[in-house]
Design an enzyme around this catalytic site. Sequence first.
Site: not given
Length: 361
Positions: A55-56, A172, A204, A206, A208-210
């Site tokens: 991911g990112n 972060c 943000a 997936p 991070t959101r999870a």
Amino acid sequence: MPGAASLMPGARAISPINPGAGRVRAPAPLPTGRTALATATSGTGKTKVAVIGSGNIGTDLMIKILRTSEVLEIAAMVGIDAESDGLARARRLKVATTHEGIDGLLRMPEFDDIEIVFDATSAGAHARNDELLRARGRRVIDLTPAAIGPYVVPPVNLDAHLDAPNINMVTCGGQATIPIVAAVNAVTPVAYAEIVASIASKSAGPGTRANIDEFTETTASAIEKVGGAARGKAIIVLNPAEPPLVMRDTVYCLIGTGGQATQGAVVASVTRMVDRVREYVPGYRLKQQVQIEKVSADDPLRQLAPDGSEPAKVTVFLEVTGAAHYLPAYAGNLDIMTSAALRAGERLAQTLTQREGATAR
């Protein structure tokens, strides 16, 4: 922190804060089948590493290693989606890949030469990844909020945990703000610290959101364990503004005295710490001068201050602009996390190589 007054009137955490100290397990020793000092290096003398998570965060870290590291060489990029942009980029950059997660990594021929593994997946996935990797003697740098190993913030406590088989890079928001809490605490005890991390919604992903709940819990706990605050609280804001805003962090510290000598020492300590973080995160800076004000007699914050003290509130405003290795410059939250992990990985690799050399002599 449950029961703690917020330094920002009306501030609300996205999820309840629970420092979750019970979630942190003591690191298990490395197995005897593989020495912690054995460092697999490439023909260039670099230590070989893998990144799990396409991911990112994982993709940005991969690119940082490829472009900037004189110590590490990325030998494998691991994901679970064969069509992810991270794996596609890795293939274009001639990095070995697998879309079969940790099991695929263990089957790769490149795994034998990998010494350090960065995990940029999720708190839930990290537990199994860590178990499998440590059973095979690999050192693990955790970029999730799982908090299995000790919390590490490079300018504060990295050297104290170079022997740990797993180190956790907090979050972060933690990487941006905990150095400031530690800088204040180095001058005078911090009775309570609260941080507010505001990041662009577009930065943000997936993962991070999870992990929003884990973000607040892990960051609050690390504010205490690493930053040194007696109590800690963390708030994250995903800002949907267009165009996206850069990462901004606010740090509030309640201290027991607001005398002129203390104020001057606090400002100097914070300024030095900002310079130390900027060594590996060039886009990290003070947004404005450090503010220190006395807490009035009727302010409810006084109940958190030491008895008989003349408490003051220290406010520090930060801005983090990313290096734009993968996402645009507004994603400073991504940049500070991967930069901190890279700093830790390089320091660990250098230490292992030095120890191996000393053993050989």
